[in-house]
Each structure stands twice: as structure tokens, then as C-alpha cells.
Design an enzyme around this catalytic site. Sequence first.
Site, mmCIF file in Angstrom:
data_model
loop_
_atom_site.group_PDB
_atom_site.id
_atom_site.type_symbol
_atom_site.label_atom_id
_atom_site.label_comp_id
_atom_site.label_asym_id
_atom_site.label_seq_id
_atom_site.Cartn_x
_atom_site.Cartn_y
_atom_site.Cartn_z
ATOM 1 N N LYS A 1 24.458 61.420 27.441
ATOM 2 C CA LYS A 1 25.986 61.317 28.158
ATOM 3 C C LYS A 1 25.383 62.642 28.280
ATOM 4 C CE LYS A 1 30.668 59.716 29.708
ATOM 5 N NZ LYS A 1 31.834 59.245 28.894
ATOM 6 N N HIS B 1 28.199 62.900 31.413
ATOM 7 C CA HIS B 1 29.388 63.821 32.243
ATOM 8 C C HIS B 1 30.411 63.446 31.368
ATOM 9 C CE1 HIS B 1 28.411 59.725 32.322
ATOM 10 N NE2 HIS B 1 29.763 59.252 32.445
#
Length: 218
Positions: free
Chosen positions: A102, A104
Amino acid sequence: MTYKQQFIKFMVDNGVLKFGEFTLKSGRVAPYFINTGNYKSGAQLAKLGEYYARCIEDNEIKADTLIGPAYKGIPLAVTTAISLHNHFGRDLNYCFDRKEVKDHGEGGLFVGKQLCDGERVILIEDVMTSGKALREMLPKIRQAADVKIAGMVISVDRMEKGLESNLSAVQEAYKEFGVKVYSIVSMSDIISAIEDGTIPGKEYLSKMKAYRSKYGVE
């Protein structure tokens, strides 16, 4: 009954362990089949966590964090962590991997406890057929931190040699990666449970033993 006998009966009662004639993905025709997809209720999952926790305690595996490989390992790690706390007073962390990093928010490859150097971890899985899940997880874990793999816990050790090796997946995991795999029960335990009447299935006993004689490992 011992907790191993209780677990074998639990599998049979919930339609996870079945006897008959089954053609496996490997092409082998087995007199038994294990379908962990038949665990689907809260009560089943809670009980399953107790057996995993008991296996960890019984084998005195010391660790800080449980890792549940996505996807099947996620609920197993969660219920095991809960059971270790409720029944044995051990408050372990848990985490599981994302399918991709991921980039963000909190970021990272793992959800839950972020792994740290020197941390001792236990991988929690359902069954080990080829060791594929372990091979996929180890690079992810080592990318995250320099942890110590205290072991891997599975529900059943099939004690069955691979298609291209005389070693079982459990034995290969230790030989190739140095990871010790602990199981709640083994195929030998299941055969013993039929013999002593813990579960029905005496009509399949000779086929179970013949299959074990042909494909089994010690």
C-alpha cells in the site's frame, strides 16, 4: 479424549475430514479428504482457535507475533491470538500480508503489527500441501524486518511425500528454510483415532494404511 482426538472428531463432525475415494490435485486417489472450507461459522472458528492455541502451548513455541498469510491464514491468526489470550493469558500481536504494498495511508505490506528486527513470529496456516504459502511469505517477511521464524502451525500434517521428492512438505520446509512446522494432528493420529473408535471409519482403515504405506513418510 486428548485435545488431538477432540480435534479429529471436530473435523469429522463439521464435514472437514471425510472418508471415501477422492482424486487429489496431485492425481493420487486418496481414501480421505480434508476440506477446511467447511469451517464457516463463528462457533467453529472460535473452537478452531482453541486447538491452534493449544498446539502452540503444547509445543512451547515462544513468539511475539502471529502472522496469517492471506487469505485463509487471516481468520486463523486472529482466532488463535484471541484464544491464546483468553485461555493461556498470552497477549501476542498479529498481522497479515496485503497482496500488494500500500503506497498511501499507513502504507506497508502488512496490516496489524508492523514487524521489527529481532521479533519472533509464528505463521498460522490451515494445511500444507506443497509449501507454496511459506515460499511466498518468507520473502515478504524478510523484506519487512529481520525476524526470527519460531515456527509454522498447521491443522494437519498429511505426512505424505511430494510428487518429486521423498520428503513431505513439512520436512521440505525445514530442510529448505529451517522452519519447523508443528501440526495439531498428523495422519498417524487420524489412523489411530479410527482404530480406537474416536471417530467412525473402520471400513476405510485398510485403505488408509495402504495409502500411507505407498505415499507416506515418517
